[in-house]
Design an enzyme around this catalytic site. Structure first.
Site, PDB file in Angstrom:
ATOM      1  N   GLY A  22       0.810  -1.212   0.000  1.00 35.57           N
ATOM      2  CA  GLY A  22       0.000   0.000   0.000  1.00 35.57           C
ATOM      3  C   GLY A  22       0.841   1.257   0.000  1.00 35.57           C
ATOM      4  CE1 TYR A  23       4.484   5.823   3.565  1.00 35.85           C
ATOM      5  CE2 TYR A  23       6.434   4.807   2.586  1.00 35.85           C
ATOM      6  CZ  TYR A  23       5.827   5.876   3.225  1.00 35.85           C
ATOM      7  OH  TYR A  23       6.569   6.982   3.529  1.00 35.85           O
ATOM      8  CB  VAL A  24       5.805   0.546  -2.045  1.00 33.46           C
ATOM      9  CG1 VAL A  24       6.507   0.562  -3.400  1.00 33.46           C
ATOM     10  CG2 VAL A  24       6.823   0.332  -0.928  1.00 33.46           C
TER      11      VAL A  24
END
Length: 267
Positions: A164-166
């Site tokens: 999600g973050y990447v």
């Protein structure tokens, strides 16, 4: 300074800057730095108490600050934030889109909950899109401006387990470039910063061992400070970077440069 001397002009004197995710960490450091550079600062985040405390701090230091509690996932709230900025100060010259959240702890991709992935998208990418959607017309009405979007070294080099973050931070680099191209001839510059490990609340909560490990992995053998990111924010918001747009600047102690030279233990 003698009575005959006048203070040196500051790079953002007379300008108005908006900072999302301003309650703590890099956002709060950026707001303080923008104030010291001469700007009136509008502070946005979900934590009303933290925003008011920071606004009071800036005001007591002789600056102008306005706290506007805002959820960047809500289009109406973001629209109101920008309208409140212009109603209060008459213009918008700079914006730092720093709000981040949602997501999931390190998890193999197939095990990531869909709702957790969507929560990262809603804040980290869609939230920045919404911010720029309303910031840009206000800047056009003010005669131009500068936007700084907060990506991450994880938006330039993937980190396993952080789907999600990447993906949102990679997407933010692309979104920054599109906005830069769309408004380059209209006097609006749009850039991104990609911090590496920075000593904010998250690393503080992780403990001394985690901070030591993060520092050891950096070519400079230390983690960064929020104020070092904030200095780059001020530069990108000022005329000193007037020919820079569509760029993503790593603030990472050399992390993305490659593998540092081998060192014997204790050397």
């Amino acid at each position: 300074m003698t009575v005959h001397e006048t203070p040196a002009p500051r790079p953002l004197d007379g300008r108005v800057a908006l900072v999302t995710g301003a309650a703590r960490g890099i956002g709060a450091a950026s707001a303080r730095a923008l104030h010291r550079a001469g700007a009136a600062v509008v502070l946005a985040a979900r934590s009303a108490d933290a925003l008011e405390a920071l606004a009071d701090e800036i005001t007591e230091d002789g600056g102008r600050a306005l706290a506007v509690p805002t959820d960047v996932t809500d289009p109406l709230a973001v629209e109101r934030l920008v309208a409140r900025t212009c109603d209060t100060y008459g213009r918008l010259d700079a914006a730092v889109n720093n709000a981040a959240g949602g997501g999931h702890p390190p998890t193999p991709l197939a095990e990531v909950d869909v709702a957790d992935f969507d929560s990262a998208f809603a804040v980290n990418l869609r939230g920045v899109f919404l911010a720029m959607k309303y910031e840009i017309p206000a800047m056009l009405a003010s005669g131009g401006g500068a936007i700084v979007n907060m990506s991450s070294t994880a938006g330039l080099q993937a980190v396993g387990g952080l789907a999600g973050y990447v993906s949102t931070k990679f997407g933010l680099v692309g979104l920054t470039r599109v906005a830069a191209l769309d408004y380059a001839d209209a006097g609006i510059r749009v850039n991104a910063l990609a911090p590496g490990p920075i000593h904010t609340g998250q690393l503080e909560r992780a403990g001394e061992q985690a901070r030591s490990m993060a520092a050891a992995a950096m070519p400079m053998r230390r983690i960064g400070r929020p104020e070092e990111v904030a200095a780059a924010v001020v530069w990108l918001c000022s005329d000193e970077s007037s020919f820079v747009t569509g760029a993503t600047l790593p603030i990472d102690g050399g992390k993305l440069s490659g593998t540092p030279p081998f060192r014997r233990p204790g050397a």
